[in-house]
Scaffold this motif. Structure first.
Motif, PDB file in Angstrom:
ATOM      1  N   ILE A 133      46.629  30.443  51.003  1.00 23.21           N
ATOM      2  CA  ILE A 133      47.825  29.745  51.478  1.00 23.21           C
ATOM      3  C   ILE A 133      48.204  30.343  52.827  1.00 23.21           C
ATOM      4  O   ILE A 133      48.320  31.568  52.955  1.00 23.21           O
ATOM      5  N   VAL A 134      48.400  29.494  53.819  1.00 23.85           N
ATOM      6  CA  VAL A 134      48.674  29.973  55.173  1.00 23.85           C
ATOM      7  C   VAL A 134      50.083  29.566  55.596  1.00 23.85           C
ATOM      8  O   VAL A 134      50.483  28.411  55.434  1.00 23.85           O
ATOM      9  N   ARG A 135      50.828  30.524  56.100  1.00 25.91           N
ATOM     10  CA  ARG A 135      52.147  30.270  56.656  1.00 25.91           C
ATOM     11  C   ARG A 135      52.182  30.744  58.104  1.00 25.91           C
ATOM     12  O   ARG A 135      51.665  31.809  58.417  1.00 25.91           O
ATOM     13  N   LYS A 136      52.805  29.942  58.969  1.00 25.92           N
ATOM     14  CA  LYS A 136      52.979  30.364  60.355  1.00 25.92           C
ATOM     15  C   LYS A 136      54.068  31.435  60.414  1.00 25.92           C
ATOM     16  O   LYS A 136      54.999  31.428  59.600  1.00 25.92           O
ATOM     17  N   PRO A 137      54.001  32.359  61.356  1.00 24.60           N
ATOM     18  CA  PRO A 137      55.021  33.424  61.447  1.00 24.60           C
ATOM     19  C   PRO A 137      56.418  32.854  61.693  1.00 24.60           C
ATOM     20  O   PRO A 137      56.592  31.919  62.467  1.00 24.60           O
ATOM     21  N   ASN A 138      57.381  33.439  61.020  1.00 24.93           N
ATOM     22  CA  ASN A 138      58.789  33.098  61.220  1.00 24.93           C
ATOM     23  C   ASN A 138      59.499  34.379  61.665  1.00 24.93           C
ATOM     24  O   ASN A 138      60.059  35.110  60.856  1.00 24.93           O
ATOM     25  N   PHE A 139      59.451  34.659  62.966  1.00 27.11           N
ATOM     26  CA  PHE A 139      59.880  35.963  63.456  1.00 27.11           C
ATOM     27  C   PHE A 139      61.379  36.210  63.265  1.00 27.11           C
ATOM     28  O   PHE A 139      61.788  37.339  63.030  1.00 27.11           O
ATOM     29  N   GLU A 140      62.177  35.166  63.369  1.00 25.88           N
ATOM     30  CA  GLU A 140      63.611  35.362  63.158  1.00 25.88           C
ATOM     31  C   GLU A 140      63.880  35.762  61.712  1.00 25.88           C
ATOM     32  O   GLU A 140      64.738  36.605  61.434  1.00 25.88           O
ATOM     33  N   ARG A 141      63.146  35.183  60.793  1.00 17.01           N
ATOM     34  CA  ARG A 141      63.284  35.552  59.382  1.00 17.01           C
ATOM     35  C   ARG A 141      62.888  37.011  59.156  1.00 17.01           C
ATOM     36  O   ARG A 141      63.566  37.755  58.442  1.00 17.01           O
ATOM     37  N   TYR A 142      61.801  37.445  59.794  1.00 17.34           N
ATOM     38  CA  TYR A 142      61.341  38.831  59.631  1.00 17.34           C
ATOM     39  C   TYR A 142      62.329  39.798  60.261  1.00 17.34           C
ATOM     40  O   TYR A 142      62.564  40.897  59.755  1.00 17.34           O
ATOM     41  N   ARG A 143      62.903  39.383  61.385  1.00 17.02           N
ATOM     42  CA  ARG A 143      63.880  40.231  62.067  1.00 17.02           C
ATOM     43  C   ARG A 143      65.104  40.450  61.177  1.00 17.02           C
ATOM     44  O   ARG A 143      65.609  41.567  61.060  1.00 17.02           O
ATOM     45  N   ARG A 144      65.585  39.381  60.561  1.00 20.68           N
ATOM     46  CA  ARG A 144      66.747  39.517  59.671  1.00 20.68           C
ATOM     47  C   ARG A 144      66.432  40.445  58.494  1.00 20.68           C
ATOM     48  O   ARG A 144      67.258  41.280  58.109  1.00 20.68           O
ATOM     49  N   ALA A 145      65.246  40.286  57.934  1.00 19.68           N
ATOM     50  CA  ALA A 145      64.851  41.139  56.814  1.00 19.68           C
ATOM     51  C   ALA A 145      64.738  42.593  57.254  1.00 19.68           C
ATOM     52  O   ALA A 145      65.127  43.512  56.532  1.00 19.68           O
ATOM     53  N   SER A 146      64.232  42.813  58.471  1.00 18.48           N
ATOM     54  CA  SER A 146      64.096  44.171  58.990  1.00 18.48           C
ATOM     55  C   SER A 146      65.457  44.822  59.179  1.00 18.48           C
ATOM     56  O   SER A 146      65.667  45.988  58.827  1.00 18.48           O
ATOM     57  N   LEU A 147      66.390  44.082  59.764  1.00 21.05           N
ATOM     58  CA  LEU A 147      67.731  44.621  59.969  1.00 21.05           C
ATOM     59  C   LEU A 147      68.384  44.984  58.638  1.00 21.05           C
ATOM     60  O   LEU A 147      69.034  46.024  58.514  1.00 21.05           O
ATOM     61  N   ALA A 148      68.194  44.120  57.630  1.00 24.10           N
ATOM     62  CA  ALA A 148      68.748  44.408  56.304  1.00 24.10           C
ATOM     63  C   ALA A 148      68.092  45.645  55.709  1.00 24.10           C
ATOM     64  O   ALA A 148      68.761  46.476  55.073  1.00 24.10           O
TER      65      ALA A 148
END
Length: 417
Positions: free
Chosen positions: A79-94
């Motif tokens: 299963i392939v998903r394109k990167p969602n950098f804003e989503r990763y950024r929010r998770a990183s900040l949390a």
């Protein structure tokens, strides 16, 4: 509880998120749990490269940086998903907010890993109890798995966190170095890349133990000052403090993009360089930084890569100034062959208030007058996007190469507002 902590030394944790991008996607879509998942570029474009993948995908032999076509051949159900950098950024900040609930001494290293100094946290439990609490809370609150290394310094903590993945907690003491680290291949040591490992093999250094006992003169001749540093690490010596402010110490900020097709259209390629320059300019201004050096990376269709830089007379931070420096490098070094990838990087960054710039009266007045305008433009772009202010006629969607490219940015400022 204080007796569980060293009297003179430190206790450092290295928290490393497991398959971070894939784990974030699974947290947002639980139906992906337990399935082979990969985060990659556009499957319809040639530049589809695996950024990261789940452990289920790794079981099929899928690896980071593997071309997407090869990954699908190894794992047809991938299963392939394109990167969602804003989503990763929010998770990183949390994630970092959660780490700071244990101690203020937290140093982000990248979007998905960081160090904690818990030397004075004995009232919260033993080091292992704290590590367990962090791991369980990350899993419970953010649905994100992690591995944690516990050690007396940053290097050993990093090595420890890599030893058990996923969801591992490993203690690595200084006295464990000869039995645990020294038998390992030198290429598996943090700070030793493939090229460095190849160089070390020329002087018969194959293991971390070989490096720990290496000849100082040979190592310095081969690797310079880094040879001495690596030997110290191999002996478990690392005096670097955990620095909460270190992530803001940028040496360079850059962007690169792979084109959807090899191109020799100079107008189109200069347009790509212009957009990359604008992106870099905006990012260094948000940091209140100035650049003393601009670098251009050119990768041809045959994968040959040329990287050239231009030292600047005065430090700069404006899009057009960055573009002009990059354009100069382009005109000087492009050989006319088809281009696959382009990158622009602002190097030798300095904080604005520390920068010294020789300005005559006229240039000073000119820059002072345009400063409010530039700030207003950046504010508009930040709110409404880069297309809010453009020159000329906007190309149709199918003719605009920007619609077919995706910049890459993995620098630490990804963590900042």
């Amino acid at each position: 509880m204080k007796e569980m902590y060293p009297k003179n030394g430190r206790v450092i944790l290295h928290v490393d998120m497991n398959s971070f991008f894939a784990s974030v996607e699974i947290a947002y879509d639980p139906s992906l749990q337990g399935k082979p998942l990969a985060i990659a570029g556009n499957p319809d474009e040639r530049k589809g490269i695996i950024v990261t993948c789940s452990y289920e995908a790794r079981a099929f032999g899928v690896k980071t940086t593997m071309p997407l076509w090869e990954a699908k051949r190894k794992c047809p159900n991938l299963i392939v998903r394109k990167p969602n950098f804003e989503r990763y950024r929010r998770a990183s900040l949390a994630m970092f907010d959660l780490l700071r609930s244990y101690t203020d001494i937290v140093e982000p290293v990248s979007i998905d890993e960081g160090y904690l100094d818990i030397t004075d946290c004995y009232k919260k439990g033993t080091p292992i109890e704290i590590a367990n609490s962090i791991q369980e809370t990350l899993q419970k609150n953010l649905l994100l798995p992690s591995s944690i290394g516990i050690a007396p310094n940053k290097f050993l903590a990093k090595m420890a966190s890599d030893m058990r993945k996923p969801l591992g907690i490993t203690v690595l003491r200084k006295r464990d170095v000869p039995t645990v680290l020294w038998p390992m291949p030198v290429g598996e040591m943090h700070g030793v890349g493939a090229r460095t490992a190849e160089k070390l093999s020329t002087i018969k250094i194959q293991t971390i133990g070989d490096l720990a006992k290496g000849n100082d003169i040979q190592l310095k001749q081969l690797l310079g000052i880094n040879g001495e540093r690596l030997k110290q690490r191999a002996n478990g010596i690392d005096n670097r403090p955990v620095d909460p402010d270190a992530y803001s110490d940028f040496k360079s900020i850059g962007n690169s993009t792979t084109l959807p097709y090899d191109s020799t259209d100079e107008e189109e390629l200069l347009g790509v360089i212009k957009r990359l320059s604008n992106s870099v300019g905006g990012r260094i201004r948000r940091k209140d930084m100035l650049s003393n050096n601009v670098q251009l990376m050119i990768r041809y269709g045959d994968r040959k890569t040329v990287t050239r830089s231009r030292k600047l007379e005065n430090p700069i931070d404006q899009d057009n100034e960055i573009f002009l420096a990059a354009k100069h490098l382009w005109k000087k070094h492009w050989n006319g062959e088809p281009i696959r990838l382009l990158g622009v990087t602002a190097q030798e960054l300095v904080e604005k208030h520390e920068a010294y710039k020789q300005l005559d009266l006229f240039s000073y007045e000119k820059e002072a007058k345009r400063e409010p305008l530039l700030k207003a433009i950046d504010k508009l772009k930040g709110k409404y996007g880069n297309e809010i202010l453009t020159k000329g006629i906007k190309l149709p969607k199918d003719k605009n190469p920007r619609n077919n490219e995706h910049g890459t940015s993995f620098e630490k400022d990804f963590l900042s507002d």
